[in-house]
Design a protein around this motif. Sequence first.
Motif, short mmCIF file in Angstrom:
data_model
loop_
_atom_site.label_atom_id
_atom_site.label_comp_id
_atom_site.label_asym_id
_atom_site.label_seq_id
_atom_site.Cartn_x
_atom_site.Cartn_y
_atom_site.Cartn_z
N LEU A 219 7.92 2.77 3.39
CA LEU A 219 8.44 4.07 3.79
C LEU A 219 9.82 4.31 3.18
N ALA A 220 10.18 5.57 3.04
CA ALA A 220 11.54 5.94 2.65
C ALA A 220 12.37 6.05 3.92
N GLU A 221 13.03 4.94 4.28
CA GLU A 221 13.81 4.85 5.51
C GLU A 221 12.90 5.09 6.74
N VAL A 222 13.49 5.11 7.93
CA VAL A 222 12.68 5.19 9.15
C VAL A 222 13.13 6.31 10.07
N ILE B 116 10.44 -0.95 3.85
CA ILE B 116 11.36 0.18 3.95
C ILE B 116 12.23 0.21 2.70
N ASN B 117 12.33 1.36 2.07
CA ASN B 117 13.30 1.57 1.00
C ASN B 117 14.56 2.14 1.63
N SER B 118 15.68 1.44 1.46
CA SER B 118 16.91 1.84 2.13
C SER B 118 18.11 1.50 1.25
N TYR B 119 19.15 2.32 1.33
CA TYR B 119 20.31 2.18 0.44
C TYR B 119 21.61 2.40 1.22
N ILE C 290 0.85 -1.20 0.00
CA ILE C 290 0.00 0.00 0.00
C ILE C 290 0.88 1.25 0.00
N GLY C 291 0.99 1.86 -1.17
CA GLY C 291 1.75 3.09 -1.31
C GLY C 291 3.25 2.85 -1.39
N ASN C 292 3.95 3.87 -1.81
CA ASN C 292 5.41 3.84 -1.89
C ASN C 292 5.93 5.23 -1.59
N GLU C 293 6.54 5.38 -0.41
CA GLU C 293 7.14 6.66 -0.01
C GLU C 293 6.12 7.80 -0.11
N VAL C 294 4.90 7.54 0.32
CA VAL C 294 3.86 8.57 0.23
C VAL C 294 4.23 9.78 1.10
N GLU C 295 5.03 9.55 2.13
CA GLU C 295 5.36 10.61 3.08
C GLU C 295 6.51 11.52 2.64
N VAL C 296 7.18 11.16 1.53
CA VAL C 296 8.39 11.89 1.13
C VAL C 296 8.08 13.35 0.81
N ASP C 297 8.97 14.23 1.25
CA ASP C 297 8.93 15.66 0.94
C ASP C 297 7.78 16.38 1.65
N GLY D 271 13.21 9.95 11.90
CA GLY D 271 12.10 10.69 12.46
C GLY D 271 11.05 9.80 13.09
N ASP D 272 11.46 8.60 13.51
CA ASP D 272 10.55 7.64 14.16
C ASP D 272 9.35 7.30 13.29
N LYS D 273 9.56 7.21 11.97
CA LYS D 273 8.44 6.94 11.06
C LYS D 273 7.82 5.57 11.31
N ALA D 274 8.63 4.58 11.66
CA ALA D 274 8.06 3.26 11.92
C ALA D 274 7.13 3.30 13.13
N ALA D 275 7.53 4.05 14.14
CA ALA D 275 6.69 4.18 15.33
C ALA D 275 5.39 4.90 15.01
N HIS D 276 5.48 5.97 14.22
CA HIS D 276 4.27 6.72 13.85
C HIS D 276 3.33 5.85 13.02
N LEU D 277 3.88 5.09 12.08
CA LEU D 277 3.04 4.22 11.26
C LEU D 277 2.37 3.16 12.11
N ARG D 278 3.13 2.56 13.02
CA ARG D 278 2.58 1.51 13.89
C ARG D 278 1.40 2.03 14.69
N LYS D 279 1.50 3.25 15.18
CA LYS D 279 0.44 3.82 16.00
C LYS D 279 -0.76 4.24 15.17
N ALA D 280 -0.50 4.84 14.00
CA ALA D 280 -1.58 5.44 13.21
C ALA D 280 -2.24 4.47 12.25
N ALA D 281 -1.54 3.36 11.90
CA ALA D 281 -2.08 2.44 10.89
C ALA D 281 -1.98 1.00 11.39
N PRO D 282 -2.80 0.62 12.36
CA PRO D 282 -2.73 -0.74 12.90
C PRO D 282 -3.14 -1.82 11.92
N SER D 283 -3.74 -1.44 10.78
CA SER D 283 -4.13 -2.44 9.78
C SER D 283 -2.98 -2.84 8.87
N ILE D 284 -1.81 -2.22 9.06
CA ILE D 284 -0.61 -2.60 8.30
C ILE D 284 0.07 -3.76 9.02
#
Length: 424
Positions: free
Chosen positions: A176-179, A199-202, A138-145, A181-194
């Motif tokens: 997500l584009a990397e994690v 993670i896209n990481s390089y 569901i989505g790809n780096e929707v949060e970027v920028d 800014g605690d993005k994994a924590a925010h996603l876990r809290k806000a989107a429990p259906s995931i």
Amino acid sequence: MSRRRLGLIGRSLGLFGLIVHLTALTLHPVQAAEVSVAGAEIRVDGAPFAVRGAAGEGRLNLLKSLGATTIRSYGGDPGALLDEAQAAGLKLIVGLWVGQPRQGADYADPAFVARQRDELQAIVNKYKNHPALLMWGIGNEVEVDLADPALVWPEIEKIASMVKGLDPDHPTMAVLAEVGGDKAAHLRKAAPSIDVLGINSYGDALFSVATRAREQGWTGPIVIAEMGALGQWQAATTPWGAPFEPSSTQKAIQFRRYLRALADQQAGAITFLWGQKQEVTPTFHSLFLPSGEWTEPLESMAESWGAPVPGGNHAPRIATLRVAGNPSAPFADWGPEGGAVTLDVIDPDGDPLEVRWTVMAESAVRGIGGDKEDLPRAYPEAVSAARPTGARIGNLPAGHYRLFVEVLDGRGAAATANLPFAIR
């Protein structure tokens, strides 16, 4: 099926029954797999499933031969790719494209939101029983920028909840584009259906990416949904801002290290890109040349996943591409007369090699997050005295350029490297 067996079926069912039976075999050749999440594991038909593969499309038999299990898509109708994956013995992470605000998606517009959900709902309903389906991406780096990524988490949750309501038999993954800014924590809290964290990481971030996500409280499966040797945003640059791209040989060395690190972190690994695209250069993230030859990172994938190298062939190795007379220089800065470069390359199999030289303008307009870029202008007249061990570069106006070399072994494999340079 033998003729004798067909005859037995025909006598027991009658002609009409035989037609119905054969039609059912055609329409439903394989039962859909049961995919579930258990703790940090993804399971298929009750057995742990290792996600390893690539993002892209095409040449799926080659991907499977490397020891891959999975292909990832980004959006659009996945029907053809699902069928190809099934034929190759792979599972597909079906991408459900969620509009990105930086590209104009307006989640304050009810009409846009409703239209997007309707489109995604149609895809899920159409393909939820396909036997090659592994999960919904569901989505790809929707949060970027975004100054405030919190704006997109509620919509990801609503889409994930809708998908799970339509198809409770396949997990959902957000990418997500990397994690940072605690993005994994925010996603876990806000989107429990995931269910699965993508993670896209390089680059060297891959040594710790899954561990960092765990430290933010993510307990479910983790899939590195894109991985590569180096992102252009991570690379050192010339004084004029041109990122240094590793050679295909350097990328292969990094792939081996990163795939081992991801295995140690118990994270799935999806390499990028299974195909070819222009992003800063035509080769920065491409695992294939525009002409179709594969490059050495495929060998790293095969070695990491316990498979033989493709066709028993090894790609050429580029030891160095250097500025003649100044071999330690990472770039060239020449006057109007230009300059020369030297090349040191070998083939592990002793294959005769073809060397191609190309000069292109440095990419001036660069996309964000993988957005489409136009191929820069080529200058074929700039290369002279071309030979397998070097070339001379000149006959160019002042500006910034890149010299590319492609080394082909005639058996489907190739090596690549490039050198940024300036003409004063």
